[in-house]
Structures are given as C-alpha cells and as structure tokens.
Scaffold this active site. Structure first.
Site, PDB file in Angstrom:
ATOM      1  N   GLY A 135       0.807  -1.217   0.000  1.00 38.91           N
ATOM      2  CA  GLY A 135       0.000   0.000   0.000  1.00 38.91           C
ATOM      3  C   GLY A 135       0.838   1.263   0.000  1.00 38.91           C
ATOM      4  N   GLY A 136       2.020   1.184  -0.611  1.00 42.35           N
ATOM      5  CA  GLY A 136       2.852   2.384  -0.726  1.00 42.35           C
ATOM      6  C   GLY A 136       3.775   2.611   0.462  1.00 42.35           C
TER       7      GLY A 136
ATOM      8  N   ARG B  76     -12.982  -9.387 -15.182  1.00 40.45           N
ATOM      9  CA  ARG B  76     -14.410  -9.050 -15.026  1.00 40.45           C
ATOM     10  C   ARG B  76     -14.718  -7.887 -15.948  1.00 40.45           C
ATOM     11  NH1 ARG B  76     -13.415  -4.190 -12.636  1.00 40.45           N
ATOM     12  NH2 ARG B  76     -11.627  -4.181 -11.252  1.00 40.45           N
TER      13      ARG B  76
END
Lengths: 78, 453
Positions: free
Chosen positions: B165-166, B293
């Site tokens: 997440g960085g 998707r």
C-alpha cells in the site's frame, strides 16, 4: 427520560476502530463531551461519532455493524 | 442460448446494465438484492427479485451461500457477478460451477492465477508481454542493489518485501542516493515490519494508465482497443477515454497485440482488461495486472467499437464462440466517460447520500447515462458513491470534450452533492484538451484549482 447519543449520519455503525481492536466504549464507561463512542461508515468513508453530552453509558441501543439511520439513538446515558 | 434465466449478483448501475443486456438477449432476470436495495431501479427492472440479506455487503452481496440459494430458489441457471463484490473471487466462481450453474466470467483457475500478482506477472512474461522491470528476488547486498539498478535503469523504487500500500518505498535517482537509501530502507523495514528484505522496481514517473479490453471464448481472443484512465484521485478513476490520444498507431497495435497474446496464452474466457503503465518519455508500456471481469468504464469501448461487451460476455458464458474477428473491430471516433459520484468536490469529496428530487438527463443521440437513479429514489449509505456514468461520443476527441461539457451542463441531479462541478472544470481545462495528464496529475491540480461550492 434518559439522555441519548444519536447517529449524526445514516450508515453502518461500528463500536471499534478496527475488527481486531477493543470497543471505543463499553457499558458502564464514563463519557465526556467530544469522546468518540463509535464510527459510522457512509459510502465507504468512516466518520467518528462524538458524544455531544456527558454521562455514563447505561446501554448500547445499536450493535456493532448494525445499519443505522440519521437521528437513530445509539446509546442511553444514565 | 444455454442461459435461460440470469441471476444478477450485484447492485447499482452495473446491475441495471446487466439486466438491459439480458433483456436484449431475451433472457429472464433475477435481481439478488440486500434489504437496503429493495426499492432499487434494478429490482424494478428485473423479472424477479430475491432478498439475500441485511444492508451490509458482508451479510448480503458478499455471502456466497445466500447468492447461490437465491439462484436455486428462483431457478436461475447462470450468475453474473458484475464488478467488485464476488466478481474476482475464484472460490465463488468454483462454488457456482459446483452447483451446476454457469458463471459469467473466466474459469476459477484463470481468476486465481491472474489474481495473484506474481503469477500474473509470470504469465505475462511467458506470453512475451513487458512487465515493470525489477530485481529478481531479494536484494542481499548493496552490490546486488547497484547491479539491479544498472540493469533496470534509474530512477528506481526500493521496496520492503513485507510492505504494501505504498509503505516503505524509497526512490533513488542515482547510484550515490541508492547506496544511502538501501541501508536506510533496510533498517526501517526491519523495525516497521520485522523483516528487512528489500526488492527493486523501475519507477515510471508521470506514467499514464492505459488498459486494453479483451474478449475471449476460451480458445480465441480479440481486443476492443484501449482506454486511457490517467485522471485519477486516490487511485480511483475519475474520467476515462477511448481510444488513448497518447498512442500512435504503431504503439496502439503493439499494446493491444500484447493483451491478446496474454489472453490467448491463458485461454481466457469472457470480458477482461489488462492494465498497463505507459511512459510518454520512452514510449514504453508495462503490464501491471489483469482484471478478470467487466469494468466500470467499459462503455467508452462500446461507444467506439459498437460492440455490446456485456451481451458478448453473456453469450460466451452461454457457450457461444467469439462472433467477431479482429479485423472486423475498428475504432469509430472518440468516447469519454465521467463518473458522477455522490460526493462534494468543494468539501474534500465528502460522500453524502440523499433523495433525488429532480433528475434531468440530456437526450442527444451521442450521450449515454448509465445510472441507478430515478426521481424520488433515496441513495442508501451502505455502498459506494457512484450515481452514474455520463458517456459521450464524438467524431474526434475535441468534439467529444465539447459534447461532454454540454452534456454535463444538461445533467441535473437535485437533492445531493455530486461531482458534476469537478467534471465541468476538467472539461474546460487546457491540460485535458492537450491530454497533458498522468496518474499523479489530478490531486495537485485540485490543490491549485479548488472546486467552488
């Protein structure tokens, strides 16, 4: 008539900051004005619910992860 | 068509979109919905509706058993997962198949393989698709790091293996900086994550986000060209276009061919999107990940190719082969989509539900509005803030931007705050006109150009 703290927003009510942490407040705890008593998640954004009155928590009226409406009582103060 | 009755296991605008596609194919529809969505547009449009649980998605839309039970109870023989929720959950796709039903999407194996970052990267490399250059394994010594950086080319990112997440990322532009930062990163990673191992990736500054739409039938695959989604806020796409004005024909052919190569190599079935970083300076593109998707921004691809992607994915799930060859798919003009969210752009994009007091949608032929709204509808607070997607088509990009500006002025949603003012400002921006943007562009721009309330 007991005082209540109500949800300022419609959303999902949480009693703890994250699933693995303890509740912000439990029944019997003292509450001061400005204390965080829970979170309401609105459209994936978490908003703190702060007490606007002081007292002692008699009982919670909404469960953790319960859907609540704006103005719905979250807890009774004694 | 093997699909007789389709259960829609999603909500909001994509549920409406899937029902429309099914209706066009003469397939009956069942809308699975939470208690909070009983009055939704999708429920009103579907032939049948089944309540699958409480408002909270974890107790309804994410509950595999409840969704399968709804399919059994209603006699549906296929399930469309939409996007988000269970759409990329391999265990769900497997459970659908095990129940003897058709999953509108790829096989469970494909979902889990492409859903795993390392496995997806390996599949891309096997298919000859370029990935972001990086170190092979963990960097043991400073010499390892120097060697890797020389091979990859500066600037490089030093990342903590245990980070995410960085977190724990450092950027080195030169070998001198690298030497300093590696030891610093190692001790920080050790104290923050209890694990000092590091790896390295090339940093692509001011990269664009370009993605390629593919359709596969399990054997063959085609692409429906690319979309550019560089306009992002907090990694959420805001404004999307097709095709990308940043690519020339040779680059477009190369990136789209690489996507088809990967789709074919994994025997892809259904609609999918390969996401890439594109570096204007070097003209290079790098595969990041594949979404297995339908995507929110699929309409811009539909508008330029004339292909109904949701109908096609349902046909493929029903056992049909691809109905078009690559040389039958061409780009016609330019399309833009703006995501209209229930957020206040003048107040840090604070989301806020509300009741729709008035809804006016522009009626021009080149405008499309995919939405969950109707007048009198109260937006529930339990889900994301997407209200609809305003899509325009034009013969060229400049005309499309002008038409978007007009369509935004004509779209009236009264009763809550929306992001329409943000899009109106973007449609007037000279950087947007020049397409001089990248994925880190919008947030500093918003700091400098606050949206008035």
């Amino acid at each position: 008539m007991a005082e209540q703290i109500v949800s300022p927003l419609p959303g999902t009510f949480y009693r703890k900051p994250s699933p693995d942490e303890p509740n912000f407040k439990d029944e019997g705890d003292a509450v001061a004005v400005g204390d965080v008593i829970g979170l309401v998640e609105v459209m994936k954004t978490f908003n703190e619910v702060k007490a606007d009155k002081a007292g002692t928590i008699a009982s919670f009226l909404a469960d953790n992860e319960e859907a609540v409406m704006a103005g719905q009582p979250l807890l009774d103060l004694s | 068509m093997a699909i007789k009755k389709l259960l829609v296991a999603n909500r909001g605008e994509i549920a409406v979109r899937i029902i429309r596609a099914a209706q066009a194919l003469n397939i009956r529809t069942v809308q699975a919905h939470s208690m909070a969505d009983a009055d939704s547009l999708a429920v009103q449009m579907a032939d049948e509706a089944v309540n699958i649980g409480p408002p909270h998605a974890a107790k309804s839309y994410l509950k595999v058993d409840a969704v399968l039970q709804a399919a059994r109870d209603s006699g549906a023989n296929a399930i469309h997962p939409g996007y988000g929720f269970l759409s990329e959950n391999a265990a769900f796709a497997q459970a659908v198949e095990d129940a003897g039903l058709i999953f509108v999407g790829p096989t469970p194996d494909t979902i889990s393989r492409l859903g795993d970052k390392a496995a997806a990267r390996a599949a891309a490399e096997d298919a000859g698709v370029p990935t972001v250059p990086g170190s092979v394994g963990v960097l043991e010594t400073i010499d390892d790091a120097r060697e890797a950086a020389e091979r990859i080319g500066y600037p490089v990112m030093i990342k903590a293996s245990a980070g995410g997440g960085g977190r724990g990322i450092k950027i080195a532009d030169t070998a001198d900086e690298l030497a300093k930062l590696v030891s610093q990163a190692r001790s920080e990673a050790q104290s923050a994550f209890g694990d000092g191992s590091l790896y390295m990736e090339k940093l692509v500054r001011n990269a664009r986000h370009i993605e390629v739409q593919v359709l596969g039938d399990g054997t063959d695959a085609v692409h429906c060209f690319e979309r550019e989604c560089s306009m992002q806020r907090r990694r959420q796409k805001v404004w999307e276009e097709a095709p990308s004005a940043a690519l020339d024909d040779a680059k477009r052919q190369a990136i789209c061919k690489s996507a088809v190569d990967l789709a074919r190599s994994v025997g892809y079935r259904g609609a999918g999107t390969l996401e890439y970083l594109f570096d204007d300076a070097s003209g290079k593109f790098y595969f990041i990940e594949m979404n297995t998707r339908i995507q929110v921004e699929h309409p811009v691809s539909e508008m330029i190719t004339g292909i109904d992607l949701v109908q096609e994915m349902i046909r493929i799930a029903g056992g049909e082969k691809l109905r078009m060859k690559q040389d039958e798919i061409a780009i016609n003009g330019h399309a833009i989509e703006c995501r209209i969210n229930a957020e206040d752009p003048s107040n840090n994009f604070m989301p806020g539900p509300g009741t729709i007091e008035r809804l006016v949608v522009p009626t021009a032929d080149h405008v499309r509005f995919d939405t969950l709204l109707y007048e009198g509808y109260t937006i529930p607070p339990f889900y994301d803030s997407l209200l609809g997607k305003l899509i325009v088509h034009g013969p060229d990009r400049a005309t499309a931007i002008k038409r978007m500006a007009e369509a935004l002025d004509g779209l009236k949603i009264d009763g809550l705050k929306t992001t329409i003012p943000l899009h109106q400002a973007l449609a007037q921006s000279s950087d947007v006109m020049k397409n001089a943007i990248h994925t880190q562009y919008l947030e500093p721009w918003l700091e400098a150009n606050p949206i008035p309330s």
